[in-house]
Design a protein around this motif. Structure first.
Motif: not given
Length: 308
Positions: A44, A46-47, A137, A140, A144, A156
């Motif tokens: 990911s 994002q994270n 995606r 949240q 995850a 995401a």
């Protein structure tokens, strides 16, 4: 000479057999020509965490590349792709349950197992399910989990596809890497990872990597300068030390130091001691996107940091 001539009623049957054999041959040829191009990990953007299996479905939930799901990429027509687990031979499916979660569960490639791979800026990509037209995606929350639920691309839905043979994924073109994501041959130096970080995980007394609790994580910080000087805290004492980091190898120059404040929260005392122990025992550092991991003997992760 006696000649045997099939009867009229036999000829259609022979044609059907021949056609069936030809179709089988085409099917076998197609199957053998499927291009399992390379083994990869998904990460990911994002994270910064790798995609792993949690409770039978996929989630962007591990900083440890050794716990990531390893997948074959299967090139299909019109630029589409599928992903296969080389151990089980099953394919990644995007339609598990009403929430369209992702799981390695299918014995075949059909709509739910087919994805469009969409190039984004830099080394990032998005995956769109051919079956429902929605983007994969990262949901949240702490789980995850991956799901084909997004109507349009966003933070995401951004992923990196990393060759499995590379243990240090792309760094977005920061110093010390080539554009395109491959770590430079010399490895990581202190200057390559200098900056401000959050402490997310630290090895406990039993040696296993443990995520900091919410309150500790909110107060925890870690900084590293270009010379290898460390300054860290878990909300109570100030920890410091000097590391020699070159070619991804780590050596501690002198013992780690700590101020002597009394910490009312027992968890802070334990976490501080574990951070100092991790730095003392670390012999290698790895970078995984925005995540830096110090590892010890046998590659065991000791301390995980995420860039602020």
């Amino acid at each position: 000479m006696l000649r045997l001539i099939p009867s009229v009623s036999v000829l259609p049957r022979l044609r059907r057999v021949a056609i069936g054999a030809a179709c089988a041959l085409v099917a076998l040829t197609s199957l053998s020509s499927v291009a399992f191009a390379r083994e990869v990990y998904l990460q990911s953007a994002q994270n910064g965490l790798y995609v792993t299996e949690v409770g039978g479905v996929l989630a962007a939930a591990t900083p440890d590349v050794r716990r990531a799901v390893r997948l074959d990429t299967v090139k299909l027509q019109r630029g589409r792709v599928a992903f296969r687990d080389p151990r089980s031979g099953r394919f990644l499916r995007a339609g598990v349950g009403e929430k369209t979660l992702l799981s390695v569960a299918s014995p075949h490639i059909r709509g739910w197992e087919t994805f469009e791979q969409i190039r984004l800026r830099g080394d990032k990509i998005a995956l769109r399910s051919v079956q429902n037209g929605k983007y994969v995606r990262v949901n949240q929350g702490r789980k995850a989990r991956l799901a084909a639920r997004a109507e349009r691309p966003g933070a995401a839905t951004e992923f990196r596809i990393l060759p499995a043979r590379v243990n240090t994924p792309p760094s977005g073109g920061r110093p010390g890497t080539h554009q395109g994501g491959q770590q430079r041959p010399g490895g990581i130096d202190a200057a390559d990872i200098a900056g401000q970080y959050r402490i997310t995980h630290v090895a406990a007394d039993n040696g296993y990597l443990v995520r900091l609790g919410r309150d500790l994580a909110r107060q925890a910080s870690f900084s590293l300068d270009r010379s290898g000087r460390v300054s860290a805290t878990v909300g109570c004492n100030r920890l410091s030390g000097q590391l020699a980091i070159r070619d991804s190898q780590v050596n501690q120059r002198g013992p780690g130091m700590s101020t002597k404040m009394f910490c009312r929260v027992r968890a802070q005392q334990v976490a501080e001691a574990n951070v100092l122990t991790a730095l003392s025992n670390a012999n290698r550092v790895e970078r995984q996107g925005n995540t830096v991991t110090f590892t010890g003997r046998g590659g065991r992760p000791l301390l995980t940091l995420t860039r602020r």
